[in-house]
Scaffold this motif. Structure first.
Motif, mmCIF file in Angstrom:
data_model
loop_
_atom_site.group_PDB
_atom_site.id
_atom_site.type_symbol
_atom_site.label_atom_id
_atom_site.label_comp_id
_atom_site.label_asym_id
_atom_site.label_seq_id
_atom_site.Cartn_x
_atom_site.Cartn_y
_atom_site.Cartn_z
ATOM 1 N N SER A 1 50.241 26.962 31.698
ATOM 2 C CA SER A 1 51.491 26.215 31.736
ATOM 3 C C SER A 1 52.206 26.406 33.063
ATOM 4 C CB SER A 1 52.396 26.687 30.589
ATOM 5 O OG SER A 1 53.643 26.041 30.622
ATOM 6 N N PHE A 2 52.915 25.367 33.491
ATOM 7 C CA PHE A 2 53.785 25.480 34.660
ATOM 8 C C PHE A 2 55.014 26.305 34.286
ATOM 9 C CE2 PHE A 2 57.500 23.633 36.951
ATOM 10 C CZ PHE A 2 57.170 24.050 38.240
ATOM 11 N N CYS A 3 55.769 25.821 33.327
ATOM 12 C CA CYS A 3 56.929 26.554 32.810
ATOM 13 C C CYS A 3 57.371 25.881 31.524
ATOM 14 C CB CYS A 3 58.069 26.565 33.826
ATOM 15 S SG CYS A 3 59.586 27.350 33.216
ATOM 16 N N SER A 4 57.457 26.663 30.451
ATOM 17 C CA SER A 4 57.827 26.100 29.141
ATOM 18 C C SER A 4 59.316 26.218 28.865
ATOM 19 C CB SER A 4 57.025 26.789 28.028
ATOM 20 O OG SER A 4 57.270 28.185 28.020
ATOM 21 N N GLY A 5 60.106 26.425 29.925
ATOM 22 C CA GLY A 5 61.553 26.443 29.766
ATOM 23 C C GLY A 5 62.104 27.819 29.457
ATOM 24 N N ALA B 1 53.530 22.411 42.034
ATOM 25 C CA ALA B 1 52.146 22.253 41.600
ATOM 26 C C ALA B 1 52.120 22.505 40.100
ATOM 27 C CB ALA B 1 51.232 23.224 42.350
ATOM 28 N N VAL B 2 52.073 21.440 39.323
ATOM 29 C CA VAL B 2 52.292 21.514 37.876
ATOM 30 C C VAL B 2 50.983 21.368 37.113
ATOM 31 C CG1 VAL B 2 53.478 20.473 35.902
ATOM 32 C CG2 VAL B 2 54.617 20.559 38.145
ATOM 33 N N ALA B 3 50.621 22.408 36.395
ATOM 34 C CA ALA B 3 49.470 22.360 35.481
ATOM 35 C C ALA B 3 49.974 22.663 34.074
ATOM 36 C CB ALA B 3 48.400 23.372 35.895
ATOM 37 N N GLY B 4 49.432 21.979 33.087
ATOM 38 C CA GLY B 4 49.867 22.223 31.719
ATOM 39 C C GLY B 4 51.285 21.727 31.480
ATOM 40 N N PHE B 5 52.048 22.474 30.693
ATOM 41 C CA PHE B 5 53.358 22.007 30.248
ATOM 42 C C PHE B 5 54.475 22.340 31.229
ATOM 43 C CE2 PHE B 5 51.172 22.067 26.133
ATOM 44 C CZ PHE B 5 51.587 20.840 25.622
ATOM 45 N N LYS C 1 51.793 17.865 31.310
ATOM 46 C CA LYS C 1 52.675 17.118 30.417
ATOM 47 C C LYS C 1 54.114 17.542 30.686
ATOM 48 C CE LYS C 1 49.615 16.067 26.512
ATOM 49 N NZ LYS C 1 48.364 16.427 27.189
ATOM 50 N N PHE C 2 54.985 16.562 30.826
ATOM 51 C CA PHE C 2 56.408 16.796 31.049
ATOM 52 C C PHE C 2 57.142 16.434 29.760
ATOM 53 C CE2 PHE C 2 54.360 15.880 35.035
ATOM 54 C CZ PHE C 2 54.932 16.775 35.934
ATOM 55 N N THR D 1 59.445 12.793 23.602
ATOM 56 C CA THR D 1 58.061 12.370 23.781
ATOM 57 C C THR D 1 57.544 12.849 25.133
ATOM 58 O OG1 THR D 1 58.448 10.381 22.450
ATOM 59 C CG2 THR D 1 56.508 10.379 23.898
ATOM 60 N N PRO D 2 56.379 13.479 25.179
ATOM 61 C CA PRO D 2 55.862 13.967 26.467
ATOM 62 C C PRO D 2 55.400 12.827 27.377
ATOM 63 C CG PRO D 2 54.266 14.361 24.731
ATOM 64 C CD PRO D 2 55.504 13.861 24.049
ATOM 65 N N ILE D 3 55.524 13.057 28.670
ATOM 66 C CA ILE D 3 54.957 12.174 29.690
ATOM 67 C C ILE D 3 53.670 12.832 30.168
ATOM 68 C CG2 ILE D 3 55.343 11.024 31.900
ATOM 69 C CD1 ILE D 3 58.335 11.528 31.549
#
Length: 256
Positions: A65-69, A104-108, A130-131, A167-169
């Motif tokens: 994951s990039f970052c799940s918040g 650089a975004v991988a995963g969520f 996924k965003f 809804t994810p992008i």
């Protein structure tokens, strides 16, 4: 690659040519953020902005994951803090950072992670990225700019659907909608980010900083005001160039 920071949950490495890479490093929790991690991120961006050896910053996450918040198990500690304290606000420090930031975004990239991605200047995503905005699902009001930035990038109708339905992008949609610059295989994610960074580094550093600023500042205004802002900055830049040329001429004539 030389490790330059002792942090375990937020890693910083300095690479050749002036690239600094920040890695959110809490993979077992999908890189969710605690209060101390947010404070560290803010401090690191402020420090790299002031470091003349750093030309470009790459931000990424370790693992799936990039970052799940925000870490919801530590939410009480996060939300009882002072939201007006900009020194510990990572998104504020990203937005005021003069150096180009490549995400650089991988995963969520979920909610707060989505907002952090939106604070980057350029985004590269892996095909599995996924965003997702879950503010409405959990009853938490956004405070890092998602409600305003997303609509300006993908349009208000799409932004309303994304945020109100949670809804994810996916990566393909994100590229098609102009949210990300490139979609690549996960194995090529950091290579692509570095290619962009190296292309930036080849250019005049001072003008890169000024150019980023005028694009970002102008985007906050209507076109008429933004064009006037460009003219103002162009005159300022011309004045600086004239001073530099005069100084160099004085040095030249003083040594001959």
């Amino acid at each position: 690659m030389e490790k330059s920071s002792p942090e375990k949950l937020i890693l910083v490495t300095h690479e050749a040519g002036g690239i600094a890479c920040i890695t959110i490093n809490r993979p077992h929790s999908l890189n969710s953020l605690t209060k101390s991690m947010m404070t560290d991120l803010a401090r690191i961006f402020k420090s790299l902005d002031a470091d003349d050896s750093v030309r470009v910053i790459i931000l990424t996450g370790s693992g799936r994951s990039f970052c799940s918040g925000i870490d919801l198990t530590a939410a009480e500690d996060v939300f009882k803090g002072d939201f007006r304290d900009m020194e510990t606000d990572p998104v504020f420090q990203m937005e005021r950072c003069r150096k180009p930031i490549i995400g650089a975004v991988a995963g969520f990239a979920v909610t707060g992670g989505f907002e952090i991605s939106l604070a980057c200047d350029i985004l590269v995503a892996s095909k599995d990225a996924k965003f997702l905005d879950t503010h409405a699902r959990f009853g938490i009001f956004p405070s890092w700019g998602l409600s305003q930035k997303l609509s300006r990038i993908i349009g208000p109708s799409r932004a309303r659907e994304v945020s109100l339905t949670a809804t994810p992008i996916n990566a393909e949609q994100a590229e098609r909608w102009g949210l990300v610059n490139y979609v690549v295989d996960r194995s090529e994610l950091l290579n692509k980010a570095r290619q962009i960074a190296e292309a930036i580094i080849k250019n005049n550093q001072d003008l890169v900083l000024r150019y980023k600023a005028v694009i970002n500042d102008g985007f906050k205004h209507d076109l008429t005001r933004a064009l006037a802002l460009e003219k103002e900055r162009a005159h300022e830049n011309l004045y600086i160039l004239e001073k530099e040329i005069t100084y160099k001429l004085l040095i030249f004539f003083s040594v001959i």
